[in-house]
Design an enzyme around this catalytic site. Sequence first.
Site, PDB file in Angstrom:
ATOM      1  N   LYS A  88     -24.580  35.393  55.130  1.00 33.60           N
ATOM      2  CA  LYS A  88     -25.513  35.658  56.217  1.00 33.60           C
ATOM      3  C   LYS A  88     -24.886  36.707  57.122  1.00 33.60           C
ATOM      4  O   LYS A  88     -23.721  36.580  57.516  1.00 33.60           O
ATOM      5  CB  LYS A  88     -25.809  34.378  56.995  1.00 33.60           C
ATOM      6  CG  LYS A  88     -26.455  33.289  56.128  1.00 33.60           C
ATOM      7  CD  LYS A  88     -26.689  31.999  56.891  1.00 33.60           C
ATOM      8  CE  LYS A  88     -27.343  30.952  55.992  1.00 33.60           C
ATOM      9  NZ  LYS A  88     -27.555  29.654  56.673  1.00 33.60           N
ATOM     10  N   LYS A  93     -34.686  21.770  51.846  1.00 36.55           N
ATOM     11  CA  LYS A  93     -33.703  21.097  52.684  1.00 36.55           C
ATOM     12  C   LYS A  93     -33.612  19.615  52.299  1.00 36.55           C
ATOM     13  O   LYS A  93     -34.633  18.942  52.134  1.00 36.55           O
ATOM     14  CB  LYS A  93     -34.080  21.222  54.157  1.00 36.55           C
ATOM     15  CG  LYS A  93     -33.936  22.629  54.711  1.00 36.55           C
ATOM     16  CD  LYS A  93     -32.482  23.059  54.768  1.00 36.55           C
ATOM     17  CE  LYS A  93     -32.331  24.433  55.392  1.00 36.55           C
ATOM     18  NZ  LYS A  93     -30.912  24.841  55.499  1.00 36.55           N
TER      19      LYS A  93
END
Length: 349
Positions: free
Chosen positions: A235, A127
């Site tokens: 997703k 991240k």
Amino acid sequence: MGTFSPRPDGPGRHPEKSGQQLPELGELLASAHVVSLPMRVKFRGILQREALLLEGPVGWGEFCPFPDYGDAEASRWLAAAIEAGWSGFPAPLRDTIPVNATVPAVPAHRVPEILARFGRVDAVKVKVAESGQNLDDDAARVSAVREALPDAAIRVDANGGWDLPEALTALKRLAAVGLEYAEQPVPDIPGLAEVRRQLRAAGVPVLIAADESVRKEEDPLKVARAGAADLIVVKVAPLGGVARALDIVAQAGLPAVVSSALDTSVGIRAGLALAAALPELPYACGLGTVSLLAADVTRDSLVPDDGGIRLREVRADPNLLAEYASAPERRDWWLDRLRRVHAVLASRR
């Protein structure tokens, strides 16, 4: 029961308009369990992950859109949960799914601790562009991953947190450690296309992956038509289920990485079903995120083992559901949300 399906007639249409039956609200409420699971590290600004689990006739489904999502967007998550519990998944083409480790926006010195939870690692998602941090923090974190894993594939995920100049500056710098790809460096599709164009012009070998520009768009194929990405991140829950996600990948014509939305093992099972059903799976998937939770709803958690997760069924454990049951006011909040979102699906019959 009304008419319902997670599979659209086209990519821009709602996934709730044909085929499968929409369970009655009372059936869903009767099967609902709301849990709050502690996390090992802060992720997306939270230290507790709340989820509503549904037990259907063919299995368990998970409804866990983040609290800031509106009912229309959350309706796709409920469609995915209903698919899992009431319809089931397509036949798999593989029984083990390669997965990446995920390193949140932690200080560089914590990277070895985070990586140790994943066992053998061949790919890592890091991240970056976290609010309150800067490029030096990102570079230190990415460099720590490279130092710990000299041969691993490293991809970075900005969640749209940079503007165009910031993205170009950051990716040119981070590319020095060798990046597999950069996920959603800027928030919009024109910006992704421009980042991709300018990196190519500068000879910087970083591929561009689209995540939010697929799952948050009314038309998830828009990014592919714009030539704004080299690959797409898919997703299950935000796209409305496995069937719809398979359809989107097929129509996009781009390589796909299956990822999760910080799910329990019940939600990860749906992600594994998608990854197992894709004709091609060129990249390790972002489905190892149960390792970021300090608790789960099953005793046999879907966590990485030797770089992958074996495909298997998941049943929520009644004792764990009771141990991590949400406070009454949070349970009421989720059940009210379920009622509203079910009404959204019912209105699309």
